[in-house]
Structure formats: C-alpha cells, structure tokens
Design an enzyme around this catalytic site. Structure first.
Site, PDB file in Angstrom:
ATOM      1  N   ASN A 129      -6.238   6.524   6.631  1.00 39.17           N
ATOM      2  CA  ASN A 129      -5.920   5.515   5.591  1.00 39.17           C
ATOM      3  C   ASN A 129      -5.197   5.988   4.446  1.00 39.17           C
ATOM      4  O   ASN A 129      -4.215   5.204   4.032  1.00 39.17           O
ATOM      5  CB  ASN A 129      -7.271   4.994   5.103  1.00 39.17           C
ATOM      6  CG  ASN A 129      -7.093   3.756   3.971  1.00 39.17           C
ATOM      7  OD1 ASN A 129      -6.779   3.941   3.118  1.00 39.17           O
ATOM      8  ND2 ASN A 129      -7.158   2.623   4.379  1.00 39.17           N
TER       9      ASN A 129
ATOM     10  N   GLU B  90       0.855  -1.283  -0.119  1.00 34.23           N
ATOM     11  CA  GLU B  90      -0.134  -0.235  -0.146  1.00 34.23           C
ATOM     12  C   GLU B  90       0.808   1.256  -0.036  1.00 34.23           C
ATOM     13  O   GLU B  90       1.994   1.289   0.152  1.00 34.23           O
ATOM     14  CB  GLU B  90      -1.035  -0.014   1.084  1.00 34.23           C
ATOM     15  CG  GLU B  90      -2.498  -0.127   1.006  1.00 34.23           C
ATOM     16  CD  GLU B  90      -3.088   0.938   0.153  1.00 34.23           C
ATOM     17  OE1 GLU B  90      -2.632   1.911  -0.189  1.00 34.23           O
ATOM     18  OE2 GLU B  90      -4.326   0.728   0.069  1.00 34.23           O
TER      19      GLU B  90
ATOM     20  N   ASN C  50     -11.470   6.305   1.483  1.00 30.14           N
ATOM     21  CA  ASN C  50     -10.496   5.593   1.250  1.00 30.14           C
ATOM     22  C   ASN C  50      -9.504   6.499   0.556  1.00 30.14           C
ATOM     23  O   ASN C  50      -8.413   7.125   1.188  1.00 30.14           O
ATOM     24  CB  ASN C  50     -10.669   4.490   0.494  1.00 30.14           C
ATOM     25  CG  ASN C  50      -9.732   3.171   0.571  1.00 30.14           C
ATOM     26  OD1 ASN C  50      -8.529   3.349   0.571  1.00 30.14           O
ATOM     27  ND2 ASN C  50     -10.115   1.941   0.434  1.00 30.14           N
TER      28      ASN C  50
ATOM     29  N   ASP D 254      -9.371   1.759  -4.710  1.00 31.15           N
ATOM     30  CA  ASP D 254      -8.896   1.710  -3.350  1.00 31.15           C
ATOM     31  C   ASP D 254      -8.105   3.140  -3.571  1.00 31.15           C
ATOM     32  O   ASP D 254      -8.472   4.192  -3.273  1.00 31.15           O
ATOM     33  CB  ASP D 254      -7.988   0.485  -3.128  1.00 31.15           C
ATOM     34  CG  ASP D 254      -7.509   0.486  -1.602  1.00 31.15           C
ATOM     35  OD1 ASP D 254      -7.462   1.755  -0.966  1.00 31.15           O
ATOM     36  OD2 ASP D 254      -7.226  -0.478  -1.173  1.00 31.15           O
TER      37      ASP D 254
END
Length: 327
Positions: free
Chosen positions: A142, A56, A199, A259
C-alpha cells in the site's frame, strides 16, 4: 493490442496554466504558535488538478522538478509539470498506490494488482522487485518509503484483495499484515512488525523513529461486516540494523483515519484524515490542521525549495505553501 499509435489515448489531462484557489477554503486552523511560524493562517489552498477517482501516493522528484502521484482506480500514474500541465506518466498500471524515490533517484511503487513492490527503470519498464514473502505472495502493498541506508520499507494490508476498484478479489496467502524491510543490494526481505491493517509509514528526520498508521476501520468501506477499530498512528524506535522496538501510540484522528502522511525536518507529522491535514509535533502536541473539504489520503513536500505541501484528496490534487522549507 492496438498497433496503430494514432488510435491510442493521449497523455494530456490538464493544460498548462496557473492553479485555481479553493473557493470554500476558510483558512488554516492554528492551535499552537509554532505552526504559525511555519504556515500562515491566511495561506491559500491551491487546486492543481481535478478529475481523479482516488488520488494517492504523491512523491516529489527533485531532478525532474515534478510531482508524481497515483490515481488508483483509474490505473494511472500522474505527473505534474512545472507549467501546471498534468499528464499520464503511466497508463494501465496495476493499481499503483504508494510511491517513493530510491537512493538512485528511481521511482518505487506499491502495486495492488500484481501484489508487489516495483521499480521504474531507465528504459521505461516497471519491474517487480518484491513479490513474495517466504514463498507466499504478498497481500497488496500500500505505501512505501526509503530509509537513508537505501532499504525499502513498505506496508502490506489486504485492501487490494477486498476492493475490486483497487485491485482484484483474492484470498490472502499470508496470515499476517505487516511492515517489511527490503534491502535491494542483497535481496534480503525482513518482516518487521504486524498490524491489523498497516497503511502509511514514514521515518523521522534522523531515521531513529518509524511511524506507521493502522487503519482497519477503513474496511467498513468494503461490502460486508469486515471493519476493525484501529485508526491510529503508532511509533517505533529504530535500531542501527533496522530492528523496531518500543511500540507506542502516537496519534489518532477523530474524523476518518490517518491514511498516508509525511514528516518534515522539524520532526512534525503531517497526516491525512477525512477532514484535511493534521499537523502533530514529535511530542504529540496537535499544532493545527488544514481543512480541505474532501477526504485526504496522503501528502508530501516538494517544490524547488521544498516549501510546498502537496495533498492528494480524493478527486483533486491540492497544495499549500509554507513560510519556511519543510525538508
């Protein structure tokens, strides 16, 4: 605590060497001739690293000529060096997810574990800089981006409170899931907009549009019936003082959910999905996509001339080179 440094684990995770080519890659799907001018349909998909659990938050650091990204469940911040080696820049992180570069060139992080926005300082310490909103702890920040004026914008869903492999189980103290704007010069923290589960986020090149993905559908990955339905990117107009208006639908993915994503200098959105990276023009035209064979979570542009797209895709770090610089 281990006092003997010789007993500590090493930092090396991949030895120096050229990348491999993804063997099953079938080429870029071109749906609009504008994309073919930027990205060859025959461009190879490169495998730069294998071995993460949930890759990520990739961020390119020009001053170091290196890419940094998170492996959330492994609690590592990884570092790709120019010679191809990969090392653990930080070990035992507090479930770092999204990363960005502030206007002074320092890394800013989202931490699920400490439920904060933090910053890597010159002394090597990672310092929390945003932990609460109106006296209540944040949920689990996030993703993060930095505006041209130096303000730090971030999303604060509940994923890290619901998934023990991404944080720790806890009841939220806030009754909303929002996007925030933090001014590090004044300490001012503003709640800008609410979502089901915000997100990814990114600005257009001129800073006048903010894109935010809302992915409550991803709660289906949590044990129990918690899933929502949103799996879309929304767009907002951004005023000079950061105020958001004209909330509107921009794009949704048919496979999985959008995402993390990035926006290039043309204003095109390059978004992750379950089947790869989708490219969408600012007028919402789907330009094409890069099939990756694994679920993508985020992407960013980098390289010396900013013409390489780095892709965080579950257990791998991938890359594909564009014909023209993207940023």
């Amino acid at each position: 605590m281990i006092d003997d440094p010789s007993l500590l684990p090493g930092k090396l995770l991949r030895r120096p060497g050229p990348p491999q080519t993804a063997p099953a890659f079938r080429g870029v799907q071109i749906d609009d001739p504008r994309l073919a001018e930027v990205l060859s349909p025959d461009a190879p998909l490169l495998v730069l690293y294998e071995g993460s659990l949930h890759a990520e938050g990739p961020v390119w650091v020009p001053a170091a000529n290196r890419l940094f990204w998170s492996d959330v469940p492994n609690r590592r911040l990884l570092e790709l060096h120019p010679d191809g080696q990969v090392t653990a820049a930080l070990d035992d992180t507090y479930f770092m997810n999204g990363n960005a570069l502030d206007v002074e060139g320092r890394l800013v992080h989202c931490e699920h574990g400490r439920r904060c926005i933090s910053r890597s300082n010159d002394n090597g310490e990672v310092e929390p800089i945003v932990t609460h909103y109106q006296g209540r702890r944040l949920n689990s920040p996030n993703d993060v981006t930095v505006a041209a004026d130096g303000t730090i914008w971030f999303t604060d869903p509940t994923f890290g409170l619901l998934m023990p492999n991404q944080g720790s189980l806890a009841e939220p103290e806030l009754d909303h899931r929002s996007v925030y704007r933090f001014d590090p010069r004044t300490g001012d923290l503003r709640r800008m907009a609410d979502f089901e589960e915000p997100n990814g986020l990114a600005f257009s090149p001129d800073g006048r549009t903010l894109y935010v993905s809302d992915t409550a559908i991803s709660l289906a990955e949590v044990p129990g019936d918690l899933s929502g339905t949103t799996h879309e990117i929304l767009a907002f107009d951004v005023a000079g003082d950061g105020t958001l208006s004209n909330r509107r639908f921009f794009y949704h993915t048919d496979h999985g959910y959008p995402d993390g994503f990035t926006v290039d200098r043309r204003g095109w959105v390059w978004t992750s999905a379950a089947d790869g990276i989708h490219v969408i023009a600012a007028d919402r035209t789907a330009l094409g996509y890069i099939p990756t064979g694994s679920v993508c979570s985020n992407c960013t542009f980098g390289g010396p001339d900013m013409s390489r797209l780095f892709i965080a895709a579950t257990d791998t770090l991938l890359a594909i080179d564009l014909r023209l610089p993207a940023a």
